[in-house]
Design a protein around this motif. Structure first.
Motif, PDB file in Angstrom:
ATOM      1  N   THR A  61       0.829  -1.207   0.000  1.00  0.00           N
ATOM      2  CA  THR A  61       0.000   0.000   0.000  1.00  0.00           C
ATOM      3  C   THR A  61       0.861   1.255   0.000  1.00  0.00           C
ATOM      4  OG1 THR A  61      -1.759  -1.139   1.206  1.00  0.00           O
ATOM      5  CG2 THR A  61      -1.779   1.268   1.252  1.00  0.00           C
ATOM      6  N   ILE A  62       1.911   1.273   0.826  1.00  0.00           N
ATOM      7  CA  ILE A  62       2.801   2.437   0.879  1.00  0.00           C
ATOM      8  C   ILE A  62       3.511   2.644  -0.456  1.00  0.00           C
ATOM      9  CG2 ILE A  62       4.887   3.361   1.964  1.00  0.00           C
ATOM     10  CD1 ILE A  62       4.019   1.931   4.540  1.00  0.00           C
ATOM     11  N   VAL A  63       4.051   1.566  -1.004  1.00  0.00           N
ATOM     12  CA  VAL A  63       4.750   1.669  -2.293  1.00  0.00           C
ATOM     13  C   VAL A  63       3.770   2.071  -3.392  1.00  0.00           C
ATOM     14  CG1 VAL A  63       6.036   0.380  -4.041  1.00  0.00           C
ATOM     15  CG2 VAL A  63       6.511   0.003  -1.611  1.00  0.00           C
ATOM     16  N   GLY A  64       2.538   1.526  -3.338  1.00  0.00           N
ATOM     17  CA  GLY A  64       1.530   1.893  -4.330  1.00  0.00           C
ATOM     18  C   GLY A  64       1.198   3.370  -4.284  1.00  0.00           C
ATOM     19  N   LEU A  65       1.111   3.946  -3.095  1.00  0.00           N
ATOM     20  CA  LEU A  65       0.851   5.379  -2.974  1.00  0.00           C
ATOM     21  C   LEU A  65       1.986   6.204  -3.569  1.00  0.00           C
ATOM     22  CD1 LEU A  65      -0.616   5.577   0.655  1.00  0.00           C
ATOM     23  CD2 LEU A  65      -1.852   5.926  -1.497  1.00  0.00           C
ATOM     24  N   LEU A  66       3.214   5.759  -3.360  1.00  0.00           N
ATOM     25  CA  LEU A  66       4.355   6.481  -3.895  1.00  0.00           C
ATOM     26  C   LEU A  66       4.396   6.434  -5.420  1.00  0.00           C
ATOM     27  CD1 LEU A  66       7.193   5.478  -1.392  1.00  0.00           C
ATOM     28  CD2 LEU A  66       5.988   7.650  -1.541  1.00  0.00           C
ATOM     29  N   VAL A  67       4.108   5.262  -5.967  1.00  0.00           N
ATOM     30  CA  VAL A  67       4.207   5.084  -7.409  1.00  0.00           C
ATOM     31  C   VAL A  67       3.015   5.709  -8.135  1.00  0.00           C
ATOM     32  CG1 VAL A  67       4.261   3.381  -9.265  1.00  0.00           C
ATOM     33  CG2 VAL A  67       5.600   3.001  -7.178  1.00  0.00           C
ATOM     34  N   ALA A  68       1.811   5.414  -7.656  1.00  0.00           N
ATOM     35  CA  ALA A  68       0.606   5.858  -8.366  1.00  0.00           C
ATOM     36  C   ALA A  68       0.367   7.354  -8.216  1.00  0.00           C
ATOM     37  CB  ALA A  68      -0.604   5.075  -7.864  1.00  0.00           C
ATOM     38  N   ARG A  69       0.631   7.880  -7.023  1.00  0.00           N
ATOM     39  CA  ARG A  69       0.326   9.291  -6.765  1.00  0.00           C
ATOM     40  C   ARG A  69       1.572  10.151  -6.610  1.00  0.00           C
ATOM     41  NH1 ARG A  69      -4.794   8.959  -2.515  1.00  0.00           N
ATOM     42  NH2 ARG A  69      -6.051   7.495  -3.747  1.00  0.00           N
ATOM     43  N   LYS A  70       2.715   9.578  -6.875  1.00  0.00           N
ATOM     44  CA  LYS A  70       3.983  10.295  -6.755  1.00  0.00           C
ATOM     45  C   LYS A  70       4.085  10.981  -5.399  1.00  0.00           C
ATOM     46  CE  LYS A  70       4.437  11.050 -11.739  1.00  0.00           C
ATOM     47  NZ  LYS A  70       4.612  12.047 -12.826  1.00  0.00           N
ATOM     48  N   GLY A  71       3.867  10.172  -4.355  1.00  0.00           N
ATOM     49  CA  GLY A  71       3.893  10.696  -2.996  1.00  0.00           C
ATOM     50  C   GLY A  71       5.293  10.985  -2.514  1.00  0.00           C
ATOM     51  N   ASP A  72       5.372  11.488  -1.307  1.00  0.00           N
ATOM     52  CA  ASP A  72       6.646  11.843  -0.689  1.00  0.00           C
ATOM     53  C   ASP A  72       7.413  10.561  -0.350  1.00  0.00           C
ATOM     54  OD1 ASP A  72       8.748  12.820   0.829  1.00  0.00           O
ATOM     55  OD2 ASP A  72       7.513  14.360   1.780  1.00  0.00           O
ATOM     56  N   VAL A  73       8.660  10.509  -0.785  1.00  0.00           N
ATOM     57  CA  VAL A  73       9.490   9.331  -0.543  1.00  0.00           C
ATOM     58  C   VAL A  73       9.675   9.083   0.952  1.00  0.00           C
ATOM     59  CG1 VAL A  73      11.779   8.307  -0.919  1.00  0.00           C
ATOM     60  CG2 VAL A  73      10.672   9.627  -2.738  1.00  0.00           C
ATOM     61  N   ARG A  74       9.526  10.127   1.755  1.00  0.00           N
ATOM     62  CA  ARG A  74       9.701   9.974   3.202  1.00  0.00           C
ATOM     63  C   ARG A  74       8.652   9.050   3.816  1.00  0.00           C
ATOM     64  NH1 ARG A  74       9.876  16.094   5.098  1.00  0.00           N
ATOM     65  NH2 ARG A  74       8.257  16.147   3.467  1.00  0.00           N
ATOM     66  N   LEU A  75       7.594   8.747   3.059  1.00  0.00           N
ATOM     67  CA  LEU A  75       6.617   7.769   3.551  1.00  0.00           C
ATOM     68  C   LEU A  75       7.257   6.405   3.792  1.00  0.00           C
ATOM     69  CD1 LEU A  75       3.402   8.467   1.411  1.00  0.00           C
ATOM     70  CD2 LEU A  75       3.652   8.704   3.899  1.00  0.00           C
TER      71      LEU A  75
END
Length: 206
Positions: A61-75
């Protein structure tokens, strides 16, 4: 009284008085304890499977948020916190299951052999050891769990270092590092105990 399959299940031989003899009572208590330990091991295995599944889902889920929504890498700082916490829980559950198996092997089986006069009962652990290469067993158990828990935690810590901006970021990162170290130390200690038990079993059956 002769210990047979029937007497192990509480059946009486013809002409036997309708009272529990000490041997029969002991056998019933032995089987009850054995059944309870099997249930305990099964519960621990179910909990471990649940923890592993939850861990994979959380990290995905965390990786999906980063990839799909270009979230903050600090997540990704959350990954060491999740991996270490769940990894320590997995080690605890696995330790309980191994202790139950060891109790069956070292305490209950000798009692069964003594009561039945049969030394070929409850030999599954030895059969498993002789039927599988010890190195293969260690690798197939250690590598997947090592990748899923401390492996992902370490990778996430390394990936987030260039993106730390404030002292709060570094605090979260430091907590993740501390938990990851605790996880590795706990797993190394647990792995050493498993290795000693395996070597002890191999010596007894050699």
């Amino acid at each position: 009284m002769i210990l047979t399959a029937g007497t192990l299940h509480g059946e009486r031989e013809p002409g036997e008085p309708d009272v529990d003899t000490p041997n029969e009572g002991a056998c019933q208590a032995l089987l009850a304890e054995y059944s309870g330990l099997l249930q305990l091991i099964d519960r621990k295995a179910t909990v471990i499977a649940t923890l592993v599944t939850f861990h994979i889902t959380a990290v995905a889920t965390i990786v999906g948020l980063l990839v799909a929504r270009k979230g903050d890498v600090r997540l990704l700082v959350l990954v060491p916190l999740i991996s270490s916490t769940l990894g320590l829980l997995v080690a605890s559950q696995d330790r309980d299951a191994r202790m139950a198996e060891s109790y069956v092997e070292t305490m209950l089986r000798p009692l069964v052999e003594e009561a039945s006069g049969e030394s070929r009962l409850w030999r599954w652990s030895e059969h498993l050891v002789h039927g599988r290469d010890a190195l293969v067993v260690a690798i197939t158990r250690a590598v997947p769990l090592g990748v899923l828990f401390p492996g992902l935690a370490i990778l996430s810590l390394v990936a987030t270092v260039p993106h730390m901006r404030s002292w709060l970021d570094w605090m979260g990162w430091s907590v993740g590092l501390l938990l990851t170290i605790l996880l590795i130390v706990g797993w190394l200690e647990h792995g050493a105990l498993l290795a000693r038990r395996l070597l002890s079993l191999l010596r007894r059956t050699g």
